[in-house]
Structure formats: C-alpha cells, structure tokens
Enzyme design. Sequence first.
Site, PDB file in Angstrom:
ATOM      1  CG  ASP A 147       5.656   6.606  -3.120  1.00 46.76           C
ATOM      2  OD1 ASP A 147       6.878   6.770  -3.256  1.00 46.76           O
ATOM      3  OD2 ASP A 147       5.101   5.505  -3.255  1.00 46.76           O
ATOM      4  CG  HIS A 176       8.300   4.171  -1.680  1.00 44.14           C
ATOM      5  ND1 HIS A 176       8.429   4.541  -2.988  1.00 44.14           N
ATOM      6  CD2 HIS A 176       8.675   2.873  -1.619  1.00 44.14           C
ATOM      7  CE1 HIS A 176       8.849   3.508  -3.704  1.00 44.14           C
ATOM      8  NE2 HIS A 176       9.020   2.479  -2.891  1.00 44.14           N
ATOM      9  CD  GLU A 216      10.201  -0.438  -5.055  1.00 39.45           C
ATOM     10  OE1 GLU A 216      10.571  -0.889  -6.133  1.00 39.45           O
ATOM     11  OE2 GLU A 216       9.476   0.566  -4.939  1.00 39.45           O
TER      12      GLU A 216
END
Length: 774
Positions: free
Chosen positions: A201, A276, A344
Amino acid sequence: MKKNILIILMALLPLAGMCADDLTPTPISIVPSPVRIVPGNGNFTISAGTVFSVENQEQAAIARNFIGLFTKSSGITPQLTMGKSEKSQLRFTTDSSFKSEAYLLEVTPEDIQVKASDTKGFFYALQTLRLLLPAAIEGNQPVKDMVWSIPAVTIQDEPRFPYRALMLDAARFFIPKENVMRIMDCMTMLKINTLHFHLTDDNGWRIEIKKYPRLTEVGAWRVNHMDVPFYFRRNPQPGEPTPIGGFYTQEDIKEMVAYAAERQIEVIPEIDMPAHSNAALAAYPEFTCPAVKGYIGVIPGLGGGNSGVIYCAGKDSVFTFLQDVLDEVMALFPSRYIHLGGDEAQKVYWKKCPLCQERMKKEHLANEEDLQGYFMKRMSEYVRGKGREVIGWDELTNSSFLPEGVVIQGWRGLGAAALKAAEKGHRFIMTPARIMYLIRYQGPQWFEPQTYFGNNTLKDIYDYEPVQADWKPEYESLLMGVQASMWTEFCNKPEDVDYLVFPRLAALAEVAWTQPGAKDWASFLRALDVYDERLTAKGIVYSRSMYNIQHTVTPEDGVLKVKLECIRPDVEIHYTVDGREPTAASPLYEKELTVEEERTLKCATFAQGRQMGKTLTLPIQWNLATAKPALGSNPSEKLLTNGIRGSLKYSDFEWCSWTKNDSVSFTVDLLKKEVLNTFTLGCITSSGMAIHKPVTVNVEISDDNCNFRKVGTLNFTSQEVFREGNFIEDLALEMGGVQARYVRVAAKGPGVCPEGHVRPGQEARILFDEMMIE
Ligand code: ACM
Ligand code: ZN
C-alpha cells in the site's frame, strides 16, 4: 422443535464439558453453529491409550495436526494408525456422498466416528472436536490432572459459502509473522478458509522481491509520525529517518503459507495497483508518470495529494515490473486466486501524463476509468496466463469493461458495485465497509480506541445477510462468500489488531458458514463465550465491547428520555444517579429513564452479580435550551439540546451533522420567553476527517418564530477555521440579557480544505454537539 429444546437445555445448564452426570446430555455450543446437533449421553475421554485410525496420508496429516495441538497442552500423545483398526477409538471413514467440507461427527462414550468426503471435511470435524474439549487444549504448556473429555454428541455440518475470509492489512501496520499465524489458528477454529493478505500500500511494501530489493529496503520503512493518529500524519521530507516498518522475507512467507495449508487456509496475496502504490514508487520512482514532480516517500498517513501518485499506465516498464513482482509472488503463494487491488485510483496524474494520454489514444480508450480497465485487464491476463484467477476491488466496475473472469470484491457502502459485475456474469465476494470493515468502532465509542467512521458492532456483523430480497436469482449463485476486512491504519501494536479482529471474526464465521434460518443471536453468544475462553488460553486479549452500554438521550416535552442499551441480552443494566459507582445491587434499568434536571448517571452491565462491561458515566447538563425542541427538519438536531456533550469522536452519535455544509440553520424553541445572557455552541475540529468550525455563526432571537432580530455574529479567519488537530471548542457569544422565546442560529460552512491540508480540495463539514443558553 429440536432446536428449541436444545436452546432451553443450553439455557438451563452450564457450559460444554461441565455437565454433572452421564445421563444428562451436555449442552453443545459451537461457533459457527453446525447444521444439526443431537446431544448424547456421557463423555468420551482422550488419553494416552487412544488410537486414531485414518485411511490415507492426507487424513494422517490432519490427524497429526490435531494430535500435535493435543500433545502441546496435555502432554499426552494419542497413537495414529493407518488403515482399519479394530483397536482404534477415533476413526476416519471416507463417505463420498458428502459435499466438500461437510462432515459427520459421532461421539459416544466408547468411540468417535468421523465421516467426510475430503480432507477439508475431516479437518473441520476435528476443529469441532477441538471446540468440544476443555479450553485448556489451546494452552502452550501441558496441563496436569485434566480430564480431556468430549461430550457425547452427533453433529452433521456443512458450510453455507465456499469463500469465508479475513483480510489482514499488513501494509499500514506491519503485523509480525507470529501474530499472523496465531490469528490463522484462531480462524481455523472458526472454519474460516481464506486469508486475504494485503501486502502492499502507500504506507508500506511488506514482501521481499528478490529482483527489486529496494521495494523492501526503501518501501518497507517510513517516518515516525506516530505521535498523532494516522489521519493527521504529515508526509515525509527528503532525508527524514524512516525507522517504522518491517517486511516478510520469502522464507517468512513460505513459513506462513505452509502453516496456513496445514490449517486448510488459502492465503491470497494482494499486490495493489495502480494506486495505493506510494511505497513501491518511493523505491522505484521511475514507475510513476513523468508528470509527478518532487519527492515520493512512503506515506505515514493519508498522504493528501501524494495518494494521487500512482503507477503510470503509459509505460510498458511498469507492466514488466509488476509482472516480475507477480512472478515471485505466485512462486510463493500457491493460491488459486491472486488479488490485484484496483481500488481508489485517483487519475490526477494520468490526466496530465502524455504517456498515459498516448496509451488511451492508441488503445481507443474513452477516458481514464477505461485506462484503468486496460491496466487491470493487462495484468489480469498475465496472471491468468499463469493458471491463476484474479480478484479485484469493486472499482474495477468503474470501467466500461472488466477483465475476463475477474472476481469482484464489493466494499463501497453496502457493496452494491459488485452487483454491476454480477450483472455481467462475474462471481463476487461481499465485504461491505459499512458492516464488514473491522477498522470501524465495535462498540459504544466513548470506550473505544480512536479510529474512524461509524460502528460495526459484533451484532451488526452477525446480522449481516449478504443475499438481499431484491437480488436477481442469478446473483446468489455468483456470490462466493463473505469477508471481514481488517484495515490497520489505527493499529500501533499487534494487540491492537487482535482487539479489532476478536471477537467480531466469530460473527463473520457464522455469517459465512451457518444458514441464515439457523442463526440465533443468544445461542451464538453462548458459543462465542466458549470460543473466547480459547482466545484467552492462547494469550489473545479480545474486546469486551459487547458488554458496554450505548446511551441515547432525547429531548421530549421539556424532559430528557434516557435509553440504555447493550447488544448482549444476557446481562442486566444497573445504574445510579447519585454519583456512586453502580453495583449489581443498584437500581435495575428496565425502561427509558426520565431526567428533569442536571444529573450524573452511572451505569454498567452485570451477569451473576459480576460487572461485565465498563462503567458508563453520563453527565447530563442543564441550561435554558436543554430538553427544548429544535424546530428544523434534520432529526439529528435533537442532539443539540439533549444535555450531553460529545466526545472527541465525531461519530459518537452526539454530534449533529448536516448533508449540506455551506450554510446551516436551526432554531430552538425555549417554550417561553426567557432572559438570555450567554449563547455557546459546542463545535468539533477533526482535521483528519475534514471536519472544521464554521466561518461565521449568526445568532438571532424572536418572540414569534417569524420576526427575528440579530443578537451577534462570530467570525473566524481561514487560518482559525482550518486549524489542525482533534479538539472541541465552545463558540461563545454574549447576549446581554435580551428576552426571547426562539433562538435561531445560522452558520456558514468552512468550504473546501486548502492546499497543504491532509484532505486538500475536500468539502469540509461542520458538526455541533450542544447549544447552551444561559
Ligand atoms: C478499500 O477499502 N480501499 C478497498
Ligand atoms: Zn502516466
């Protein structure tokens, strides 16, 4: 009917294994609840003379795993024989009529018969047996003088879903290998068969990749900004020391994967892309878009604008890099599935990047969402070419096309985006953030360590039914199962992970394993208590939030109604209003309390005279506005006059919020004309969540709720409004003894968070807890 008799028996008798005589069936409490339990009479006792017989090597491995556990805690090693043995007392028999993972377990005082069609079934039968033994079975030291007895019972069992998972985020918080393995062992008892391992991440890269050593030399380490919670942490500066982190060597991964395999757990690695990915890009900045200027470091928190720094979709070298990484990952993880993330991904740089734009043109992609579709499809095809299947988060459905065969994990809100994939025939998994994210508070927030968003209690998880009434029938057949997801942004030590995972993981297990019609909350809690004893024996400190009290205080006709609730129905609430500590002898809470003046209420839950949860101290303050009606249409405006101040947790159900924050207005009716000297409005700042105070607060008064006159205005500069931190302020105004019945407040919202904020460009919200007029 049988179930009812069983429930009554269980209510009357103590826990499993403690039954008085051989003629009374012992109550059986197993989590997740099996399909059918028929209690028998008497007990079977495992001793050094007990012989296990199995039919083949696979079964032998399973029996050995159980015998190993038993020897560690008992000092006794039952024998194991291969083939039919007249002398054996615990016998495995293959019955091909059983479904995969299903089993039949028959315990009598003389012997134990286990039937299943596959190793998984035999394994789960032994996990059930494990839960029927005394909890000391989980200890690390041999216990002397223990009778290792198992109540006679027949259990028939099979799971509801084939995919029953826990996700562990080792990127935000590096979870030591030993802790991961202990969690796996606790998953095993719950028949959870999948560990989704979030290994990369923005905040850390946790897996050694030999071809790219900087991924762990650089990407596994970040600055120490631990003095503040995750969402306040500033980004690193070049040259700042990076002492926080860690990674799993390839040997560590092999050890964990082997440990999982012994426990029938598939470990699915996740290499998140295209976003990420700051930890990887801190190590290899050449893999982001040329439009990214400046220093990329491993982010210790949300990252602000830096979370928009992602892999470039225009560079072929990025795909080569990720393929190389996945080659090593696939060599380490034999899992059927590989998780490629896909969540995301902000497209700020892709929009500016000539290489990304060129790729879009060349591939005839309509927009950046489809560019992500291209990215995921290309990587997915690579993984599929290696004989593996791909899982991705539900943002993959944002693109107009999905990678072939991809399994979608529904997480946003209630996971509805996964149904878009189901519509196209894709299988999916449900892990809706609003129910299944273990990062959320698991109990009344006043008692919980800081985290973010709202509550996902043990009961919220338990009550989750993934299959919705309005689903098309084909969706159900495409649903592989459910997952609890443990994001670790707010974990600073391994115990923090245990606390958030347990006991909620048991509720996930029951959703995943037990048919919805067979679920029963009270029975589950009894079985949970049996499981929790085992967590204690393993040294895990699980959360007792299920025993804490949630309060709701509501103004009603000039008085306050106080409701106290606990999710466990097997406790009593006792309370005091005279400042003394509550005991089991204090008044019993039976119905809503009415409060008419300033008071401090204290209460706690009790069972068998013992305090079970923490004491709730509820200071009820009183002023002219307390218990008076707020006249607006927003129901949460009731909180503004309920006499209760909010805590530093903006989501503790004491803070009033509005859906539109640019301008907010509310009016309180004091029910008669009063002399007004001061006006105070409680206001929270939680900059990590873009919660700030208003730019202006206008206070007006009226006698008829029609004609208002101004009393005063509070103005704040942008610097004051966007102050960083997590704090409560009382915004106060002198009213000078004016007289009126109605007080109207109009507040102008803070607007958009500025550059340099941890959430730049995000619309800020305003939250007030109490309007105090004296
Ligand atoms: C996610 O929570 N970003 C999958
Ligand atoms: Zn690019």
